[in-house]
Design a protein around this motif. Structure first.
Motif, PDB file in Angstrom:
ATOM      1  N   THR A 186      38.854  72.150  21.584  1.00  0.00           N
ATOM      2  CA  THR A 186      37.646  71.874  20.819  1.00  0.00           C
ATOM      3  C   THR A 186      36.481  71.602  21.765  1.00  0.00           C
ATOM      4  OG1 THR A 186      38.317  69.556  20.669  1.00  0.00           O
ATOM      5  CG2 THR A 186      38.857  70.990  18.802  1.00  0.00           C
ATOM      6  N   VAL A 187      35.261  71.670  21.220  1.00  0.00           N
ATOM      7  CA  VAL A 187      34.059  71.460  22.028  1.00  0.00           C
ATOM      8  C   VAL A 187      33.611  70.010  21.906  1.00  0.00           C
ATOM      9  CG1 VAL A 187      33.340  73.863  21.838  1.00  0.00           C
ATOM     10  CG2 VAL A 187      32.602  72.208  20.108  1.00  0.00           C
ATOM     11  N   GLY A 188      32.662  69.635  22.774  1.00  0.00           N
ATOM     12  CA  GLY A 188      32.135  68.273  22.742  1.00  0.00           C
ATOM     13  C   GLY A 188      33.182  67.261  23.160  1.00  0.00           C
ATOM     14  N   ASP A 189      33.233  66.152  22.412  1.00  0.00           N
ATOM     15  CA  ASP A 189      34.215  65.111  22.746  1.00  0.00           C
ATOM     16  C   ASP A 189      35.511  65.276  21.963  1.00  0.00           C
ATOM     17  OD1 ASP A 189      33.551  64.318  20.189  1.00  0.00           O
ATOM     18  OD2 ASP A 189      32.973  62.276  20.719  1.00  0.00           O
ATOM     19  N   GLY A 190      35.655  66.410  21.305  1.00  0.00           N
ATOM     20  CA  GLY A 190      36.853  66.674  20.523  1.00  0.00           C
ATOM     21  C   GLY A 190      36.693  66.330  19.059  1.00  0.00           C
ATOM     22  N   ARG A 191      35.667  65.564  18.743  1.00  0.00           N
ATOM     23  CA  ARG A 191      35.376  65.207  17.348  1.00  0.00           C
ATOM     24  C   ARG A 191      33.995  65.694  16.913  1.00  0.00           C
ATOM     25  NH1 ARG A 191      38.291  60.915  19.429  1.00  0.00           N
ATOM     26  NH2 ARG A 191      36.413  59.995  20.322  1.00  0.00           N
ATOM     27  N   PHE A 192      33.017  65.554  17.829  1.00  0.00           N
ATOM     28  CA  PHE A 192      31.643  65.958  17.520  1.00  0.00           C
ATOM     29  C   PHE A 192      31.011  66.632  18.740  1.00  0.00           C
ATOM     30  CE2 PHE A 192      32.521  62.366  14.727  1.00  0.00           C
ATOM     31  CZ  PHE A 192      32.105  62.853  13.495  1.00  0.00           C
ATOM     32  N   LEU A 193      30.001  67.447  18.458  1.00  0.00           N
ATOM     33  CA  LEU A 193      29.248  68.123  19.511  1.00  0.00           C
ATOM     34  C   LEU A 193      27.764  67.832  19.311  1.00  0.00           C
ATOM     35  CD1 LEU A 193      29.017  70.220  21.859  1.00  0.00           C
ATOM     36  CD2 LEU A 193      28.721  71.968  20.079  1.00  0.00           C
ATOM     37  N   PRO A 216      33.853  62.222   9.506  1.00  0.00           N
ATOM     38  CA  PRO A 216      33.508  63.627   9.739  1.00  0.00           C
ATOM     39  C   PRO A 216      32.357  64.083   8.838  1.00  0.00           C
ATOM     40  CG  PRO A 216      35.879  63.339   9.426  1.00  0.00           C
ATOM     41  CD  PRO A 216      35.233  62.065   9.008  1.00  0.00           C
ATOM     42  N   ASP A 217      31.362  64.675   9.431  1.00  0.00           N
ATOM     43  CA  ASP A 217      30.225  65.254   8.715  1.00  0.00           C
ATOM     44  C   ASP A 217      29.358  65.928   9.764  1.00  0.00           C
ATOM     45  OD1 ASP A 217      28.427  65.971   6.789  1.00  0.00           O
ATOM     46  OD2 ASP A 217      28.105  63.941   5.998  1.00  0.00           O
ATOM     47  N   ASP A 218      28.398  66.718   9.310  1.00  0.00           N
ATOM     48  CA  ASP A 218      27.414  67.320  10.206  1.00  0.00           C
ATOM     49  C   ASP A 218      26.117  66.544  10.033  1.00  0.00           C
ATOM     50  OD1 ASP A 218      29.150  69.296  11.148  1.00  0.00           O
ATOM     51  OD2 ASP A 218      28.720  70.593   9.446  1.00  0.00           O
ATOM     52  N   TYR A 219      25.722  65.823  11.094  1.00  0.00           N
ATOM     53  CA  TYR A 219      24.587  64.924  11.014  1.00  0.00           C
ATOM     54  C   TYR A 219      23.372  65.517  11.725  1.00  0.00           C
ATOM     55  CZ  TYR A 219      28.291  61.569   9.883  1.00  0.00           C
ATOM     56  OH  TYR A 219      29.370  60.928   9.318  1.00  0.00           O
ATOM     57  N   THR A 220      22.193  65.110  11.261  1.00  0.00           N
ATOM     58  CA  THR A 220      20.942  65.471  11.916  1.00  0.00           C
ATOM     59  C   THR A 220      20.126  64.200  12.132  1.00  0.00           C
ATOM     60  OG1 THR A 220      20.898  67.630  10.828  1.00  0.00           O
ATOM     61  CG2 THR A 220      18.836  66.841  11.797  1.00  0.00           C
ATOM     62  N   VAL A 221      19.731  63.994  13.389  1.00  0.00           N
ATOM     63  CA  VAL A 221      18.892  62.836  13.742  1.00  0.00           C
ATOM     64  C   VAL A 221      17.482  63.368  14.000  1.00  0.00           C
ATOM     65  CG1 VAL A 221      18.564  60.889  15.297  1.00  0.00           C
ATOM     66  CG2 VAL A 221      20.872  61.679  14.756  1.00  0.00           C
ATOM     67  N   THR A 222      16.512  62.922  13.200  1.00  0.00           N
ATOM     68  CA  THR A 222      15.133  63.411  13.293  1.00  0.00           C
ATOM     69  C   THR A 222      14.208  62.267  13.672  1.00  0.00           C
ATOM     70  OG1 THR A 222      15.606  65.028  11.561  1.00  0.00           O
ATOM     71  CG2 THR A 222      13.296  64.624  12.074  1.00  0.00           C
ATOM     72  N   GLY A 259      30.459  55.511  13.086  1.00  0.00           N
ATOM     73  CA  GLY A 259      31.383  55.609  14.213  1.00  0.00           C
ATOM     74  C   GLY A 259      30.874  56.444  15.362  1.00  0.00           C
ATOM     75  N   ILE A 260      29.591  56.840  15.324  1.00  0.00           N
ATOM     76  CA  ILE A 260      28.972  57.665  16.369  1.00  0.00           C
ATOM     77  C   ILE A 260      27.869  56.854  17.023  1.00  0.00           C
ATOM     78  CG2 ILE A 260      27.714  59.798  16.849  1.00  0.00           C
ATOM     79  CD1 ILE A 260      29.033  60.921  14.269  1.00  0.00           C
ATOM     80  N   GLY A 275      21.270  67.591  16.509  1.00  0.00           N
ATOM     81  CA  GLY A 275      22.401  67.723  15.606  1.00  0.00           C
ATOM     82  C   GLY A 275      23.655  67.090  16.198  1.00  0.00           C
ATOM     83  N   VAL A 276      24.446  66.473  15.345  1.00  0.00           N
ATOM     84  CA  VAL A 276      25.759  65.959  15.725  1.00  0.00           C
ATOM     85  C   VAL A 276      26.742  66.643  14.775  1.00  0.00           C
ATOM     86  CG1 VAL A 276      27.237  63.949  16.013  1.00  0.00           C
ATOM     87  CG2 VAL A 276      24.780  63.771  16.478  1.00  0.00           C
ATOM     88  N   ALA A 277      27.268  67.776  15.230  1.00  0.00           N
ATOM     89  CA  ALA A 277      28.116  68.607  14.375  1.00  0.00           C
ATOM     90  C   ALA A 277      29.581  68.340  14.654  1.00  0.00           C
ATOM     91  CB  ALA A 277      27.810  70.082  14.595  1.00  0.00           C
ATOM     92  N   GLN A 278      30.395  68.570  13.647  1.00  0.00           N
ATOM     93  CA  GLN A 278      31.835  68.422  13.834  1.00  0.00           C
ATOM     94  C   GLN A 278      32.324  69.462  14.851  1.00  0.00           C
ATOM     95  OE1 GLN A 278      34.130  67.635  10.033  1.00  0.00           O
ATOM     96  NE2 GLN A 278      32.182  68.300   9.151  1.00  0.00           N
TER      97      GLN A 278
END
Length: 400
Positions: A186-193, A216-222, A259-260, A275-278
């Motif tokens: 998996t990419v990133g840290d294994g949970r999120f990228l 787990p979710d796909d997050y956006t920080v604006t 948890g992020i 973005g903080v994607a799964q």
């Protein structure tokens, strides 16, 4: 009781022939070293020998299978070790490149080396056995496992596993699909990228971490700023969870949600987002090639430079995931080799037991056979001498 001369002579000859037959059989036993010369000697023992011979032949086949399995597993373990070394070298180069002291030219040189390492990794994935088969192609062993295309890398094999019977109750997998090995990380840290869009104009540097129980979710920080001089605000939105968190941005302060944790330092501009994607699965060739392409592309703005830094930071996490995945696969292969080694020892013990049983039934006791040969030789001589004496007892000989 009257016995004719002819009957007397015949009995003498029969006795001599019987002793000769016994002596001859003993001589053959001594010459061959075998107790049983034909099935008729002992039908029950002969049947048992046939059964033992079949078991020995089957055990010998298991030994050949085990030798082949050992070669296959050792080759696979060697490829996995070499692949891990390649990834470790890429990781070292990424850390070297992700340094503010590097120039576009020096990063391009590093990117060129990483590009060559991607080719080396591809060659390792297409390793062939001594018989010319691709070991990571599954059942499609005459097809290269991976090929480079215009859009990336494609897997040309299947999910087939090569199994070998190394004992009556043990089958070992000696080949694994390259899809599981080189596309299983998996990419990133294994949970999120963490994703840094190219449209960002700020120069913020971000570090992301997550806990094992992160949602787990796909997050956006604006980030937003109503007017120059006003506080910079942030908002976190989940694709499924909707609005998650809001707050005032402070450089160096952590933004934590579900948890992020995001550690953000530097300047953010109005409208910048991250973005903080799964995490998704991606083949390791594509991951390494993406790093090379990133370093080969020059950056001329602070926004592009911060994106490169953030992306390289995520690339290190992806490489760590790849190294951990390959190490896990090496552990699996190592366990199989250990199982195989134990099975080979048991097969050797079983073969010795079978040979001992065959020896007990078939092999000759030479001391007993030599003693019997001497007795039979004496008996034959006695029979011959007795015949000569009886032959001289004819009435006609007496009258003469």
């Amino acid at each position: 009781m009257r016995i004719s001369s002819i009957e007397q002579f015949q009995q003498g000859i029969d006795s001599i022939l019987d002793q000769q037959a016994r002596l001859n059989r003993t001589q053959q036993q001594l010459a061959t070293g075998k107790n049983l010369l034909s099935p008729s000697d002992d039908p029950a023992a002969a049947a048992q020998l046939l059964t033992l011979s079949s078991l020995k032949a089957r055990n010998e086949q298991y030994d050949r299978n085990a030798a082949g399995a050992q070669n296959e597993l050792e080759l696979q373990e060697s490829v996995l070790a070499s692949s891990g070394n390649v990834l470790q070298r890429v990781r070292e180069l990424v850390i070297q490149a992700n340094n503010a002291a590097q120039s576009n030219e020096s990063r391009a040189a590093i990117g060129d080396e990483i590009n060559n390492l991607a080719d080396e990794l591809l060659q390792l994935a297409n390793t062939k056995s001594a018989s010319g088969e691709d070991i990571f192609s599954g059942y499609n062993s005459r097809t290269p496992a991976f090929t480079r295309t215009g859009t990336g890398f494609e897997f040309g094999g299947d999910q087939g596993q090569r199994l070998l019977q190394v004992s009556e109750d043990t089958q070992l997998s000696v080949r694994d699909s390259g899809q599981d090995i080189f596309e299983g990380m998996t990419v990133g840290d294994g949970r999120f990228l963490l994703q840094s869009p190219a449209t960002n104009t700020g120069s913020a540097l971000l570090k992301m971490s997550s806990t094992t129980d992160a949602i787990p979710d796909d997050y956006t920080v604006t980030f937003s700023q109503a007017a120059p001089g006003d506080p910079v605000l942030y908002s976190v939105v989940g694709a499924q969870g909707g609005a998650i968190a809001t707050g005032t941005y402070e450089s160096g302060a952590a933004i934590t949600f579900k948890g992020i944790t995001l550690e953000v330092e530097g300047t953010v501009e109005n409208g910048d987002s991250y973005g903080v994607a799964q995490s998704a699965r991606q083949n390791i060739f594509q991951s390494v090639q993406a790093i090379a392409d990133l370093l080969l592309s020059p950056t001329n703005t602070s926004g592009a430079a911060s994106k490169r830094t953030n992306d390289l930071g995520q690339a290190i996490g992806t490489l760590d995931q790849g190294l951990e995945h390959l190490q896990g696969r090496r552990t699996i292969v190592g366990n199989r080799l250990q199982t195989l080694e134990n099975r080979i020892e048991k097969n050797i013990d079983e073969q010795l037991r079978l040979e001992r049983q065959v020896s007990e039934i078939q092999d000759l006791d030479f001391a007993e056979a030599v003693s019997r040969l001497n007795l039979q030789s004496t008996a034959l001589q006695a029979a011959q001498q007795a015949y000569v004496k009886i032959q001289g007892l004819s009435l006609f000989t007496f009258l003469r």
